[in-house]
Write a protein that holds these residues in place. Structure first.
Motif, PDB file in Angstrom:
ATOM      1  N   PHE A  43       0.891  -1.171   0.000  1.00  0.00           N
ATOM      2  CA  PHE A  43       0.000   0.000   0.000  1.00  0.00           C
ATOM      3  C   PHE A  43       0.924   1.213   0.000  1.00  0.00           C
ATOM      4  CE2 PHE A  43      -2.402   3.200   2.435  1.00  0.00           C
ATOM      5  CZ  PHE A  43      -3.677   3.108   1.904  1.00  0.00           C
ATOM      6  N   GLY A  82       6.572   3.666  -3.008  1.00  0.00           N
ATOM      7  CA  GLY A  82       7.955   3.318  -2.692  1.00  0.00           C
ATOM      8  C   GLY A  82       8.019   1.904  -2.125  1.00  0.00           C
ATOM      9  N   LEU A 107      -1.338   8.814  -6.078  1.00  0.00           N
ATOM     10  CA  LEU A 107      -0.987   9.761  -5.016  1.00  0.00           C
ATOM     11  C   LEU A 107      -0.071  10.857  -5.554  1.00  0.00           C
ATOM     12  CD1 LEU A 107       2.040   8.602  -4.426  1.00  0.00           C
ATOM     13  CD2 LEU A 107       0.795   6.985  -3.002  1.00  0.00           C
ATOM     14  N   ARG A 164      12.276  10.284   0.169  1.00  0.00           N
ATOM     15  CA  ARG A 164      12.642   9.418   1.288  1.00  0.00           C
ATOM     16  C   ARG A 164      13.804  10.071   2.026  1.00  0.00           C
ATOM     17  NH1 ARG A 164       8.514   7.280   0.759  1.00  0.00           N
ATOM     18  NH2 ARG A 164       8.003   5.093   0.429  1.00  0.00           N
ATOM     19  N   HIS A 178       5.624  12.583   7.322  1.00  0.00           N
ATOM     20  CA  HIS A 178       5.408  11.711   6.158  1.00  0.00           C
ATOM     21  C   HIS A 178       3.926  11.684   5.760  1.00  0.00           C
ATOM     22  CE1 HIS A 178       6.998   7.935   3.894  1.00  0.00           C
ATOM     23  NE2 HIS A 178       5.996   8.492   3.231  1.00  0.00           N
TER      24      HIS A 178
HETATM   25  C1  8YV Z   1       2.673   6.291   1.628  1.00  0.00           C
HETATM   26  C2  8YV Z   1       4.765   6.945   0.310  1.00  0.00           C
HETATM   27  O1  8YV Z   1       1.840   6.898   2.525  1.00  0.00           O
HETATM   28  O2  8YV Z   1       3.682   5.773  -1.405  1.00  0.00           O
HETATM   29  C3  8YV Z   1       4.718   6.057  -0.869  1.00  0.00           C
HETATM   30  O3  8YV Z   1       5.817   5.634  -1.298  1.00  0.00           O
HETATM   31  O4  8YV Z   1       5.788   7.380   0.687  1.00  0.00           O
HETATM   32  C4  8YV Z   1       3.592   7.365   1.115  1.00  0.00           C
HETATM   33  O5  8YV Z   1       2.940   8.358   0.408  1.00  0.00           O
HETATM   34  C5  8YV Z   1       3.352   5.169   2.309  1.00  0.00           C
HETATM   35  O6  8YV Z   1       4.370   4.629   1.554  1.00  0.00           O
HETATM   36  C6  8YV Z   1       2.353   4.093   2.655  1.00  0.00           C
HETATM   37  O7  8YV Z   1       2.935   2.833   2.719  1.00  0.00           O
END
Ligand code: 8YV
Length: 325
Positions: free
Chosen positions: A75, A78, A101, A240, A287
């Motif tokens: 979910f 990254g 996103l 990151r 984050h």
């Molecule tokens: C997420 C994020 O909330 O999608 C990604 O890589 O860094 C974030 O926006 C997070 O990874 C949820 O697992």
């Protein structure tokens, strides 16, 4: 028997409801963080693990996974917290949730950029603490964005979405990326490509990190590169924590060798280096780049579709291959 799907964190209600309809699912109703033991048990028992950025799924975890574990459906976009090579060796399919996103994370980068250059958080802190005594012609001066240069490191979906926003604020767009964008995309964004990251850094007023964290981008903003930034310039990181040498960043923020930083991500989350808390020239967010109702629901939908596609015997669209990450 339906395959057992174990979900490590609490997901949006509608997503969990649909999961219960489709799969045999074990949810995390109190949203606690999995301990390493709990994660080991989960990979031992699950057919499919639905993970998030908060679980470190390293080679040891994957090596001790049970024979049933066939898929890790992350979910989030990254996947630097998952050892992709170890997963591939055990024939475990890994998926992520790209594309849903993008706008939200670009908004967050823009919010940090605005907040740090116009000292919004600092001003609010001053006001709330009762220290705002009077308006002043020379008080709380920041940097105008119009005609300034934004250098984007990582010009993928999020980098491009940030570029489109930043243009509207009068910033000129510069970028460094593994691959140069097509002509038409460069034109549309008015973006200038810099093959040399070092050279780009020396010319920018704001640097934004929008690349994935891979072995190639580990501390791409190294101590040496941070030292190339202009003293009046700012750094924004929504990618990151590991793409910046955090200790070196703290040093230049403390010494005033750069003007400030807007950060949404950290090297050792959720343990943020407390030195940051005493610095006025940083804006700190926990984050939350993808933290909108819309993004989190869409990420859940992607997970559902990836898992359902996989269970139905097809290759999920968002499969992440170790060699291309
Ligand atoms: C997420 C994020 O909330 O999608 C990604 O890589 O860094 C974030 O926006 C997070 O990874 C949820 O697992």
């Amino acid at each position: 028997m339906k395959p057992l799907v174990i979900v490590t964190r609490k997901l949006p209600l509608e997503i969990e409801k649909r999961m219960k309809e489709l799969f045999q699912v074990r949810l995390n109703s109190d949203d606690h963080l999995f301990s390493r033991e709990e994660l080991l048990t989960a990979v031992n028992e699950a057919d499919i693990l639905v993970s998030t950025v908060t679980e470190k799924i390293d080679a040891d975890i994957i090596a001790s996974s049970g024979p049933n574990l066939r898929m890790i459906a992350n979910f989030g976009v990254g996947v630097d917290h998952i050892d992709l090579k170890a997963a591939a060796q055990k024939m475990i399919t890994v998926t992520n949730t790209p594309g849903v996103l993008t706008e939200d994370t670009a908004d967050m980068a823009m919010a940090l950029l605005l907040s740090i250059t116009r000292r919004v958080s600092e001003g609010e802190r001053m006001l709330r603490s009762g220290n705002w005594k009077t308006w002043s012609p020379t008080g709380m001066l920041g940097m105008r964005l119009q005609d300034k240069k934004l250098g984007i490191i990582g010009m993928g979906r999020i980098g491009q979405a940030l570029a489109a926003r930043a243009r509207a604020f009068g910033l000129s767009i510069h970028y460094h990326n593994r691959n140069r964008l097509d002509d038409d995309v460069e034109k549309k964004l008015g973006a200038t490509y810099w093959e040399s990251l070092d050279q780009m850094i020396t010319q920018m007023d704001v640097i934004s990190l929008n690349c994935p964290f891979t072995p190639d981008t580990h501390r791409i903003m190294s101590k040496r590169r941070l030292a190339l930034m202009q003293p009046h310039s700012y750094l924004v990181n929504t990618a990151r924590g590991d793409v910046v040498d955090e200790k070196a960043l703290i040093d230049i923020l403390q010494s005033g060798a750069v003007a400030g930083a807007g950060l949404d991500v950290y090297e050792n989350e959720p343990n943020v280096n407390p030195v940051f808390f005493d610095l006025e020239n940083v804006v700190l967010a926990p984050h939350m780049g993808s933290a909108t109702e819309e993004a989190r629901y869409a990420m859940g939908e992607k997970v559902l579709i990836n898992v359902k596609t996989f269970i139905d015997g097809h290759s999920p669209r968002d499969r992440v291959l170790a060699e291309s990450y």
